[in-house]
Design a protein around this motif. Structure first.
Motif, PDB file in Angstrom:
ATOM      1  N   ILE A 146     101.637  27.928 -42.429  1.00  0.00           N
ATOM      2  CA  ILE A 146     101.085  29.211 -42.003  1.00  0.00           C
ATOM      3  C   ILE A 146      99.566  29.083 -41.944  1.00  0.00           C
ATOM      4  O   ILE A 146      98.930  28.604 -42.882  1.00  0.00           O
ATOM      5  N   THR A 147      98.989  29.512 -40.838  1.00  0.00           N
ATOM      6  CA  THR A 147      97.553  29.305 -40.614  1.00  0.00           C
ATOM      7  C   THR A 147      96.707  29.992 -41.683  1.00  0.00           C
ATOM      8  O   THR A 147      95.839  29.368 -42.300  1.00  0.00           O
TER       9      THR A 147
ATOM     10  N   CYS B  56     100.541  38.676 -37.976  1.00  0.00           N
ATOM     11  CA  CYS B  56     101.969  38.946 -37.895  1.00  0.00           C
ATOM     12  C   CYS B  56     102.496  39.101 -39.315  1.00  0.00           C
ATOM     13  O   CYS B  56     101.757  38.958 -40.289  1.00  0.00           O
ATOM     14  N   ILE B  57     103.776  39.420 -39.412  1.00  0.00           N
ATOM     15  CA  ILE B  57     104.451  39.529 -40.708  1.00  0.00           C
ATOM     16  C   ILE B  57     105.497  38.428 -40.779  1.00  0.00           C
ATOM     17  O   ILE B  57     106.259  38.225 -39.829  1.00  0.00           O
ATOM     18  N   ILE B  58     105.544  37.719 -41.887  1.00  0.00           N
ATOM     19  CA  ILE B  58     106.573  36.706 -42.122  1.00  0.00           C
ATOM     20  C   ILE B  58     107.452  37.223 -43.251  1.00  0.00           C
ATOM     21  O   ILE B  58     106.993  37.375 -44.388  1.00  0.00           O
ATOM     22  N   ALA B  59     108.703  37.535 -42.912  1.00  0.00           N
ATOM     23  CA  ALA B  59     109.639  38.141 -43.865  1.00  0.00           C
ATOM     24  C   ALA B  59     110.655  37.085 -44.294  1.00  0.00           C
ATOM     25  O   ALA B  59     111.503  36.675 -43.516  1.00  0.00           O
TER      26      ALA B  59
ATOM     27  N   GLU C 129     106.943  26.689 -35.067  1.00  0.00           N
ATOM     28  CA  GLU C 129     106.462  27.063 -33.732  1.00  0.00           C
ATOM     29  C   GLU C 129     106.822  28.498 -33.381  1.00  0.00           C
ATOM     30  O   GLU C 129     106.282  29.072 -32.416  1.00  0.00           O
ATOM     31  N   ASN C 130     107.705  29.129 -34.155  1.00  0.00           N
ATOM     32  CA  ASN C 130     108.066  30.532 -33.924  1.00  0.00           C
ATOM     33  C   ASN C 130     107.022  31.504 -34.464  1.00  0.00           C
ATOM     34  O   ASN C 130     107.119  32.717 -34.202  1.00  0.00           O
ATOM     35  N   ILE C 131     106.043  31.011 -35.227  1.00  0.00           N
ATOM     36  CA  ILE C 131     104.996  31.895 -35.753  1.00  0.00           C
ATOM     37  C   ILE C 131     103.996  32.169 -34.634  1.00  0.00           C
ATOM     38  O   ILE C 131     103.358  31.248 -34.138  1.00  0.00           O
TER      39      ILE C 131
ATOM     40  N   ARG D  76      91.843  40.592 -40.334  1.00  0.00           N
ATOM     41  CA  ARG D  76      91.160  39.316 -40.602  1.00  0.00           C
ATOM     42  C   ARG D  76      91.901  38.137 -39.977  1.00  0.00           C
ATOM     43  O   ARG D  76      91.457  36.992 -40.095  1.00  0.00           O
ATOM     44  N   GLY D  77      93.030  38.411 -39.328  1.00  0.00           N
ATOM     45  CA  GLY D  77      93.803  37.349 -38.702  1.00  0.00           C
ATOM     46  C   GLY D  77      94.831  36.707 -39.594  1.00  0.00           C
ATOM     47  O   GLY D  77      95.333  35.606 -39.300  1.00  0.00           O
ATOM     48  N   CYS D  78      95.202  37.374 -40.689  1.00  0.00           N
ATOM     49  CA  CYS D  78      96.181  36.813 -41.626  1.00  0.00           C
ATOM     50  C   CYS D  78      97.613  36.977 -41.106  1.00  0.00           C
ATOM     51  O   CYS D  78      97.909  37.878 -40.316  1.00  0.00           O
TER      52      CYS D  78
END
Length: 272
Positions: A98-99, A79-82, A72-74, A149-151
Motif C-alpha cells: 500500500i502506497t 481509497c478504503i481498503i477493507a 494492482e486492484n488498489i 493527504r492521499g492515504c
C-alpha cells in the motif's frame, strides 16, 4: 505434547522475543522522531522496515511464508481498503503493498507512549471501540483528512480478529465511511488465522495468503454496498482456506475448525 508441537512452541517463543524486542526499540526511535518532527520519510521507512523484517522473522523462525496477490486492484490516490482480520500478520502482510496506508487502530494502542506517537506519525487513525457508534464521527473526520493527504485507509470491517470460518460480523463503521468519503473500497481476503490465530499460543508453519480484490465503486446504496463487500471477502477467504486445507495444513485442527471446514465442504458440494 508431541515433539513437533514442543519444537514449534520453542520456535514461537523465540519469534516473540525477537518480534517484541525489535518493536520496543523501533517504537522508541520512531516515537521520538514523531515528537520532534511529526510525519517524516524516515518514520515511514522505519515502519516499512518493521513490517518487512517481521515477515522475515516469521518465515525463518516459525516457518510462516507470505504470499500477497492483487495489489494492482488498489486504485491510485485515496481509497478504503477493507480487509478480513484473523492475525497480526495482516498488518505486516498488507503494509508493503500500500502506497500510503492509514490503519484504523483501537484507542488502547494509540495511547501507549512512544508506540502511539509512532503510530500517529504514520497516519494511523484512532477509534474508541468502547464508545461504539459515538466514536464514528471523529473517525470519519480523521479519515477524511487522511484521504485528502492521499492515504489509503485500512479498516477491518468486523472490528477485531476472527477465527478462521467464524460467522462474519460486519459493523456499520465501514458503511458510514463508504457513504461519507465517496471513494472506492478494495476488499481483501486472507487465511492468516490458520497459522497465527487469535489468542493462539503457537504459530504454525505454512503459507499465509492475502488477496486484494476488485474495488467496489462509490455511490451504491448502503445495503447493496455491504452485501457486495461481505460476499466478496467471505467467498474469497473461504476459497483461500479450502485451498490451504487441500494442500495440507501442518498443524492439528481443533474440533471447532474441523466442524467449520466440514460445513464449508458440504455447502460447496451442495451448490456445485
Amino acid at each position: 505434547m508431541s515433539i513437533r508441537t514442543a519444537i514449534q512452541a520453542l520456535r514461537t517463543a523465540l519469534f516473540y522475543v525477537v518480534f517484541l524486542g525489535q518493536t520496543v526499540v523501533l517504537a522508541l526511535i520512531l516515537g521520538t522522531i514523531a515528537v520532534i518532527a511529526g510525519r517524516t520519510r524516515a518514520g515511514t521507512a522505519i515502519a516499512r522496515f518493521w513490517c518487512a523484517s517481521n515477515l522475515v522473522y516469521l518465515r525463518t523462525i516459525v516457518g510462516v511464508k507470505t504470499e500477497v496477490e492483487g495489489a494492482e486492484n488498489i486504485p491510485p490516490g485515496g481509497c478504503i481498503i477493507a480487509s478480513k482480520h484473523q492475525s497480526d500478520w495482516d498488518i505486516f502482510g498488507l503494509f508493503p503493498h500500500i502506497t500510503r496506508p492509514a490503519f484504523i487502530a483501537k484507542k488502547e494502542l494509540m495511547r501507549i507512549p512512544f508506540f502511539g506517537w509512532a503510530a500517529r506519525s504514520i497516519d494511523c487513525i484512532e477509534v474508541d471501540r468502547q464508545r461504539g457508534a459515538e466514536s464514528i464521527p471523529l473517525m470519519l473526520q480523521d479519515s477524511r483528512a487522511a484521504i485528502e493527504r492521499g492515504c489509503q485507509i485500512v479498516i477491518y470491517p468486523e472490528g477485531t480478529r476472527k477465527a478462521p470460518l467464524a460467522p462474519p460480523d460486519y459493523r456499520q463503521g465501514i458503511v458510514r465511511m463508504y457513504t461519507q468519503l465517496n471513494v472506492p473500497v478494495v476488499p481483501v481476503a486472507l487465511n492468516s488465522g490458520l497459522y497465527w490465530g487469535r489468542n493462539s499460543l503457537l504459530i504454525w508453519p505454512g503459507t499465509a495468503k492475502a488477496r486484494f480484490l476488485a474495488p467496489i465503486e462509490p455511490g451504491l446504496s448502503p445495503d447493496v454496498f455491504m452485501e457486495r463487500l461481505r460476499s466478496a471477502i467471505e467467498a474469497e477467504t473461504n476459497r483461500l482456506i479450502l485451498e490451504a486445507e487441500a494442500e495440507g495444513l501442518n498443524r492439528p485442527l481443533d474440533g471447532q475448525l474441523k466442524q467449520r471446514l466440514a460445513a464449508l465442504y458440504n455447502a460447496k458440494n451442495t451448490t456445485s
